[in-house]
Design a protein around this motif. Structure first.
Motif, PDB file in Angstrom:
ATOM      1  N   MET A 374       0.829  -1.209   0.000  1.00 18.68           N
ATOM      2  CA  MET A 374       0.000   0.000   0.000  1.00 18.68           C
ATOM      3  C   MET A 374       0.862   1.257   0.000  1.00 18.68           C
ATOM      4  O   MET A 374       0.593   2.209  -0.733  1.00 18.68           O
ATOM      5  CB  MET A 374      -0.953  -0.011   1.203  1.00 18.68           C
ATOM      6  N   ARG A 394      -7.275   7.031  -2.094  1.00 13.91           N
ATOM      7  CA  ARG A 394      -7.311   5.746  -1.368  1.00 13.91           C
ATOM      8  C   ARG A 394      -7.779   4.628  -2.310  1.00 13.91           C
ATOM      9  O   ARG A 394      -7.257   3.502  -2.246  1.00 13.91           O
ATOM     10  CB  ARG A 394      -8.234   5.848  -0.155  1.00 13.91           C
ATOM     11  N   LYS A 395      -8.753   4.920  -3.155  1.00 13.98           N
ATOM     12  CA  LYS A 395      -9.227   3.907  -4.114  1.00 13.98           C
ATOM     13  C   LYS A 395      -8.108   3.516  -5.075  1.00 13.98           C
ATOM     14  O   LYS A 395      -7.931   2.342  -5.408  1.00 13.98           O
ATOM     15  CB  LYS A 395     -10.417   4.459  -4.897  1.00 13.98           C
ATOM     16  N   ALA A 398      -5.588   1.333  -3.228  1.00 11.48           N
ATOM     17  CA  ALA A 398      -6.125  -0.021  -3.044  1.00 11.48           C
ATOM     18  C   ALA A 398      -5.993  -0.832  -4.325  1.00 11.48           C
ATOM     19  O   ALA A 398      -5.557  -1.992  -4.314  1.00 11.48           O
ATOM     20  CB  ALA A 398      -7.590   0.052  -2.595  1.00 11.48           C
ATOM     21  N   SER A 401      -2.288  -1.734  -5.085  1.00 15.88           N
ATOM     22  CA  SER A 401      -1.627  -2.700  -4.184  1.00 15.88           C
ATOM     23  C   SER A 401      -2.390  -4.016  -4.075  1.00 15.88           C
ATOM     24  O   SER A 401      -1.958  -4.932  -3.368  1.00 15.88           O
ATOM     25  CB  SER A 401      -1.470  -2.084  -2.789  1.00 15.88           C
ATOM     26  N   VAL A 403      -5.418  -4.612  -2.725  1.00 17.64           N
ATOM     27  CA  VAL A 403      -6.120  -4.833  -1.461  1.00 17.64           C
ATOM     28  C   VAL A 403      -7.490  -4.157  -1.529  1.00 17.64           C
ATOM     29  O   VAL A 403      -7.809  -3.429  -2.467  1.00 17.64           O
ATOM     30  CB  VAL A 403      -5.319  -4.269  -0.261  1.00 17.64           C
ATOM     31  N   GLN A 404      -8.312  -4.408  -0.501  1.00 18.46           N
ATOM     32  CA  GLN A 404      -9.618  -3.769  -0.407  1.00 18.46           C
ATOM     33  C   GLN A 404      -9.462  -2.349   0.117  1.00 18.46           C
ATOM     34  O   GLN A 404      -8.529  -2.047   0.857  1.00 18.46           O
ATOM     35  CB  GLN A 404     -10.538  -4.569   0.528  1.00 18.46           C
ATOM     36  N   ILE A 405     -10.420  -1.474  -0.269  1.00 17.75           N
ATOM     37  CA  ILE A 405     -10.379  -0.089   0.177  1.00 17.75           C
ATOM     38  C   ILE A 405     -10.396   0.000   1.703  1.00 17.75           C
ATOM     39  O   ILE A 405      -9.791   0.897   2.300  1.00 17.75           O
ATOM     40  CB  ILE A 405     -11.564   0.717  -0.424  1.00 17.75           C
ATOM     41  N   GLN A 406     -11.086  -0.978   2.367  1.00 18.39           N
ATOM     42  CA  GLN A 406     -11.153  -0.975   3.834  1.00 18.39           C
ATOM     43  C   GLN A 406      -9.765  -1.140   4.451  1.00 18.39           C
ATOM     44  O   GLN A 406      -9.467  -0.558   5.495  1.00 18.39           O
ATOM     45  CB  GLN A 406     -12.077  -2.105   4.316  1.00 18.39           C
ATOM     46  N   GLN A 407      -8.894  -1.909   3.795  1.00 22.88           N
ATOM     47  CA  GLN A 407      -7.535  -2.089   4.309  1.00 22.88           C
ATOM     48  C   GLN A 407      -6.729  -0.790   4.233  1.00 22.88           C
ATOM     49  O   GLN A 407      -5.941  -0.485   5.113  1.00 22.88           O
ATOM     50  CB  GLN A 407      -6.816  -3.204   3.531  1.00 22.88           C
ATOM     51  N   VAL A 408      -6.949  -0.026   3.179  1.00 21.57           N
ATOM     52  CA  VAL A 408      -6.283   1.271   3.060  1.00 21.57           C
ATOM     53  C   VAL A 408      -6.805   2.216   4.141  1.00 21.57           C
ATOM     54  O   VAL A 408      -6.037   2.932   4.787  1.00 21.57           O
ATOM     55  CB  VAL A 408      -6.497   1.887   1.664  1.00 21.57           C
TER      56      VAL A 408
END
Length: 442
Positions: A374, A394-395, A398, A401, A403-408
């Motif tokens: 990230m 952030r999108k 995500a 990298s 990953v899900q946006i929630q992880q960012v």
């Protein structure tokens, strides 16, 4: 490390919960459970009985102070006896002589060659010029393995591939070391079975020829009581100076660590906790007893941090914290430092209470990969200015990298909390503010 033993000892101490004092009845039941836990950990029955009899004798009738619970008192008594059982205090390796010579012996597959590389790295950090010697003339590719390890740690390897006389190779290596200003010579020998008389004569002849200042017996801790029995046989022939327990990070029950000093009367000097060249620790009986009893090992954690954290880097981070400029570049730098400290599960187990809480959680070397991915998906401007990372950025991070946006979002949240905490701790250290009254959070 020792998860099963630690868990069973914790269960044993629960017998004394709520008791006002230690009595013959309640302590006898607890000590019985402790003995069972030790035997289940593959500690020799005679050793387990002797140590628990001593614990029982010391504990019975002991008055419990108002501020100390019976379980806490017995934990202290058990801690003292476990520490004594494992040798009492740390014993250093002897590096006398010019050059100092360390002879490595052990069974086949015990990890001698890997340990030799780790020891070379360990001694090199003391600003000593080290020479590794390949005296395993039987195992295919043994010389190549040692050369690879030597290259990894930046230590020269002496070998004579065509020579099949280990004694001659060892003697020639020492002559080479003297001529080339090598201060420590580490002689890696072939693995051998204690029942192989010819091989046992060979290692004894090598020792006699080179007169090492230190002879170390390397043993796989996962073999438990068998490791202790093998050590006794080798010691009768070699009279070694210390023991090295390898693979202590594996699914080991701990019997070797707890029994070997009592059975062989030779100290454990090093323990290996993984394959990496820095995964080697000096053995401290008191610290190991703390870890077995779930108390953590803060001293070892601090020492590891001191070994890898750069003083100038720490000053730079400190200055950025004062100006509230701690960014993702700094965060990434700190992550890289932490990764150098060793196996994550081993590090977590050193933090009091945390290792027990996370004993069933799989913590592997890939734990930081999503975080690094990230951060690396951010632009240089975003890393340097975290506050500019809005929803659309952030999108993109995500997606970049994987990953899900929630992880960012979680990374951003935890990063901000970390930044605030580090700034607060820095201010406390400088006396600019007091720690908050924790009662208000209850």
């Amino acid at each position: 490390m020792f998860e099963n033993l630690s868990s069973k000892l914790e269960q044993a101490f629960k017998t004394l919960k709520g008791q006002g004092r230690i009595t013959d009845i309640n302590v006898a039941q607890t000590v019985k459970e402790i003995r069972k836990a030790l035997i289940d950990a593959d500690v020799n029955y005679k050793v387990a009985k002797t140590v628990t009899d001593s614990i029982l004798k010391e504990a019975i009738g002991r008055e419990v102070l108002i501020a100390v619970k019976p379980g806490e008192l017995l934990t202290k008594i058990v801690y003292d006896h476990l520490t004594s059982l494992m040798g009492g205090e740390k014993t250093d390796i002897s590096l006398k002589g010019d050059p100092a010579v360390v002879l490595i012996a052990g069974l086949q597959g015990s990890g001698k060659t890997t340990f030799s590389g780790k020891l070379a790295s360990h001694i090199k950090k003391q600003n000593k010029n080290v020479l590794l010697v390949a005296c395993d003339i039987y195992r295919p590719a043994a010389i190549d393995q040692l050369k690879v390890l030597g290259e990894q740690v930046g230590v020269e390897v002496y070998s004579e591939p065509e020579n099949k006389d280990a004694v001659t190779i060892a003697k020639n290596a020492i002559a080479y070391a003297k001529a080339n200003n090598k201060k420590v010579v580490i002689v890696d020998t072939a693995g051998r079975l204690a029942v192989d008389e010819q091989m046992m004569k060979e290692i004894a002849a090598v020792k006699q020829a080179i007169q090492p200042s230190e002879t170390l017996f390397v043993v796989d801790s996962m073999t438990g009581q068998d490791a202790v029995n093998t050590a006794k046989t080798f010691n009768e022939r070699l009279d070694f100076d210390g023991v090295v327990l390898t693979k202590l990070d594996g699914d080991t029950r701990g019997g070797a660590a707890l029994s070997i000093k009592s059975e062989v009367n030779k100290p454990i000097k090093f323990v290996g906790n993984g394959e990496k060249m820095d995964a080697l620790d000096a053995f401290y009986p008191d610290r190991m007893a703390q870890r077995i009893l779930g108390m953590g090992d803060v001293l070892s954690l601090v020492e590891r941090a001191q070994m890898v954290f750069d003083e100038e880097e720490a000053k730079r981070i400190n200055q950025k914290l004062r100006k509230n400029q701690f960014d993702f570049n700094d965060f990434l730098s700190q992550l890289e430092q932490v990764k150098k400290m060793g196996d994550m599960k081993d590090l977590v187990s050193m933090i009091p209470g945390v290792g027990k809480a996370l004993k069933d959680v799989d913590i592997n070397e890939d734990a930081f990969k999503p975080i690094v991915a990230m951060i690396q998906s951010m632009t240089p401007q975003e890393r340097a200015n975290p506050d500019m990372i809005n929803g659309s950025r952030r999108k993109r991070i995500a997606a970049g990298s994987g990953v899900q946006i929630q992880q960012v979002n979680n990374l951003m949240k935890h990063f901000e909390e970390l930044r605030k905490m580090m700034k607060m701790m820095n201010n406390v250290k400088e006396g600019k503010m007091k720690m908050p009254n924790m009662k208000m959070f209850k």
